[in-house]
Enzyme design. Structure first.
Site, mmCIF file in Angstrom:
data_model
loop_
_atom_site.group_PDB
_atom_site.id
_atom_site.type_symbol
_atom_site.label_atom_id
_atom_site.label_comp_id
_atom_site.label_asym_id
_atom_site.label_seq_id
_atom_site.Cartn_x
_atom_site.Cartn_y
_atom_site.Cartn_z
ATOM 1 N N SER A 220 28.211 71.970 27.367
ATOM 2 C CA SER A 220 27.901 73.373 27.128
ATOM 3 C C SER A 220 26.850 73.847 28.138
ATOM 4 O O SER A 220 27.110 73.836 29.336
ATOM 5 C CB SER A 220 27.448 73.578 25.674
ATOM 6 N N ASP A 306 37.945 77.414 22.211
ATOM 7 C CA ASP A 306 36.486 77.469 22.310
ATOM 8 C C ASP A 306 36.037 78.928 22.404
ATOM 9 O O ASP A 306 36.384 79.638 23.345
ATOM 10 C CB ASP A 306 36.018 76.698 23.548
ATOM 11 N N HIS A 341 34.463 74.527 20.230
ATOM 12 C CA HIS A 341 33.384 74.177 21.156
ATOM 13 C C HIS A 341 32.950 72.720 20.996
ATOM 14 O O HIS A 341 32.466 72.108 21.935
ATOM 15 C CB HIS A 341 32.188 75.109 20.928
#
Length: 368
Positions: A220, A306, A341
């Site tokens: 991320s 995501d 995610h």
């Protein structure tokens, strides 16, 4: 120092804090006003926590637990008055685990501006510190998220294969208080990247590893970190693993219709309405700074559903990188069709996803 929560008993105040990238627990005697740190293990790098055993606050006994990179979770009954402790619960590792086989160290690496960056190192006692070992260098450095030195059974699969795990407590987290976050956000964001690069060079200099034995790992916003540092200093890395990486952050920052972008404006800036912010973000955005040069081995993972980092970011980043890079190293893009995610749901799927990332590290390190 970041002061955490306060817990109250009739005679005691128990306080937690994060100090120099280490979590600590303090107890204050309300009657005498004397405060001291609760020391309940000889390990120096631990992640502790406390809980109460009962609703009645007229007690001297609490439960205090801790874990460390080499020690699974342990819980003790602890007497605040006598300092006696009794082990009441311990996490078991079904495959077996001997914490004495592992060594945990805390290092301090000077960054470009003289700030000391804490690094937590975990390695097997048989691993030689002569530059021959590989290092997996992990970092995040955004949103004030601190990387606690916790226990992980999965990491041991790498550590047992002579790969040192190093967590860099770089600026952008809260490991050294609010200032540590402020110095790694907005128009100070480049400190985060410089800290990570300096940590890598420091570990090479101190013979924990060597050039082309260093593998960067982040997910991320940690993917933003990793993709930036391999733009800046690809020559020191053997490989890079980026999970759902935030690699086209300038484009995303400009689109205020995306649900998460408004929340990013106080972390990275507002490139749409502020020219200074636009120029600063563009100067480090990974996608915009890909160059025609050699890059290390790279694994990129993303997910079709995501909603935080849309799959088009790592996809277009990978396409541009394939067009620009001048080497023959691996560049792999894996897109999950049924995940968000995080990893896929289900214990088996989570284990498989971790194994995939680690298999890439082992492959480029020529261990499989």
């Amino acid at each position: 120092v970041l002061v955490g929560g306060l817990s109250f008993l009739n005679d005691w105040i128990i306080r937690t804090e994060m100090s120099d990238a280490l979590q600590k627990v303090f107890v204050r005697n309300i009657k005498t006003n004397f405060e001291e740190e609760i020391i309940f293990t000889d390990e120096k790098v631990v992640s502790p926590g406390i809980s109460f055993m009962q609703k009645d606050k007229n007690t001297n006994i609490i439960r205090i637990g801790y874990e460390s990179p080499k020690t699974p979770s342990r819980t003790y009954e602890y007497n605040l008055k006598t300092k006696e402790k009794k082990l009441v619960k311990e996490q078991e590792v079904p495959s077996g685990h001997n914490r004495d086989d592992y060594i945990v160290e805390r290092l301090k690496c000077p960054s470009h501006d003289g700030k000391n960056i804490p690094i937590t190192i975990t390695y097997h006692k048989k691993t030689k510190l002569d530059g021959s070992a590989h290092v997996l260098l992990y970092g995040y450095g955004s949103y004030g998220s601190s990387m606690a030195p916790t226990f992980s059974t999965s990491r041991l699969s790498l550590i047992d294969r002579n790969i040192i795990w190093a967590t860099c407590h770089i600026r952008g987290g809260l490991e050294r208080g609010m200032a540590w976050w402020r110095e790694g956000k907005m128009l100070n964001k480049k400190n985060t990247f410089s800290d990570f690069i300096n940590c890598g060079k420091f570990l090479i200099e101190k013979k924990y590893t060597s050039k082309n034995k260093l593998i960067a790992f982040g997910g991320s916003a940690g993917g933003l970190l990793v993709s930036n540092v391999i733009n800046q200093a690809p020559e020191i890395f053997l490989g890079a693993i980026m999970a759902v990486p935030f690699v086209d952050n300038l484009t995303t920052n400009m689109d205020h219709t995306l649900p998460l972008t408004p929340g990013e404006l106080l972390e990275f800036g507002d490139a749409k309405n502020n020219k200074e912010h636009f120029e600063y973000i563009r100067s480090y955005a990974p996608y915009d700074n890909i160059e025609k040069k050699n890059y290390p081995h790279i694994l990129i993972t993303t997910s079709l559903s995501d909603s935080r980092v849309l799959f088009d970011e790592p996809t277009k980043y990978c396409a541009k990188l394939r067009d620009y890079k001048t080497d023959d190293n691996l560049l792999l893009l894996k897109c999950e069709m049924d995940a968000g995610h995080g990893s896929r749901t289900g214990r088996k799927n989570i284990i498989e996803d971790i194994a995939f990332d680690y298999a890439f590290a082992l492959k480029i390190a020529k261990k499989i």
